[in-house]
Design an enzyme around this catalytic site. Structure first.
Site, mmCIF file in Angstrom:
data_model
loop_
_atom_site.group_PDB
_atom_site.id
_atom_site.type_symbol
_atom_site.label_atom_id
_atom_site.label_comp_id
_atom_site.label_asym_id
_atom_site.label_seq_id
_atom_site.Cartn_x
_atom_site.Cartn_y
_atom_site.Cartn_z
ATOM 1 C CG HIS A 18 53.623 -25.969 41.789
ATOM 2 N ND1 HIS A 18 54.979 -25.555 41.836
ATOM 3 C CD2 HIS A 18 53.831 -26.945 42.206
ATOM 4 C CE1 HIS A 18 55.912 -26.256 41.988
ATOM 5 N NE2 HIS A 18 54.824 -27.580 42.455
ATOM 6 C CE LYS A 42 64.126 -30.166 50.266
ATOM 7 N NZ LYS A 42 62.728 -30.330 49.638
ATOM 8 N NE ARG A 91 56.430 -34.400 39.252
ATOM 9 C CZ ARG A 91 57.314 -33.808 39.848
ATOM 10 N NH1 ARG A 91 58.269 -32.679 39.459
ATOM 11 N NH2 ARG A 91 57.925 -34.165 40.929
ATOM 12 C CB SER A 129 60.537 -26.841 42.082
ATOM 13 O OG SER A 129 59.116 -26.483 42.223
#
Length: 160
Positions: A18, A42, A91, A129
């Site tokens: 990030h 979440k 990515r 993450s």
């Protein structure tokens, strides 16, 4: 009109991947808002407040960087902040498929807002993450994948 980019994400936790996206986008915009998404459905490791605090420490002294939280659709948040750019890092091909679908929906909802994609540097192309949390949960070092302040917070979370 001021060029404002919104970089949305859960950032749970914020990684060096990030950070790399922000570092590379920094010269391109007059302001970058790191928008920490709040999703009550979440379960997060860090609260939104903890994430904002950590990210704030990472970017202490940087000009043009703001950190905020938001709920709801990213395009609605962009409109609220007068931003016409959503910044995203990619990515791998799997990221592209997912992010491309979201960018198409965002374009339908708000045609004036563009999504800018930056490819992850090879050094960070494997960092996520989720992976960072899993490795830290098992007591292994993640210091090469996260800023120091985040690494310290992960150690505290998992050493209880």
């Amino acid at each position: 009109m001021k060029s404002i980019a919104v970089y949305p994400g859960s950032f749970d936790p914020f990684t060096n991947g990030h950070l790399d996206i922000i570092r590379r986008a920094h010269p391109l915009f007059e302001e970058i808002i790191i928008a920490v998404a709040i999703n009550s459905k979440k379960t997060s490791l860090f609260s939104p407040e903890e994430r904002v605090e950590m990210i704030g420490k990472v970017f202490h002294g940087w000009d043009k960087i703001k950190i905020d939280t938001f709920e709801g659709l990213t395009v609605d948040y962009c409109k609220e902040k007068n931003s016409r750019v959503i910044l995203r890092g990619l990515r791998a091909v799997t990221d592209f498929d997912y992010e491309y679908a979201i960018s198409l929906m965002n374009k339908k909802l708000a045609p004036e807002i563009e999504t800018y994609f930056l490819m992850a540097d090879n050094e960070y192309s494997f960092v996520s993450s989720t992976i960072v949390k899993e490795v830290a949960r098992h007591g292994r070092a993640v210091s090469n994948q996260v800023p120091d302040v985040v690494g310290e917070a992960l150690v505290k979370k998992f050493s209880v």
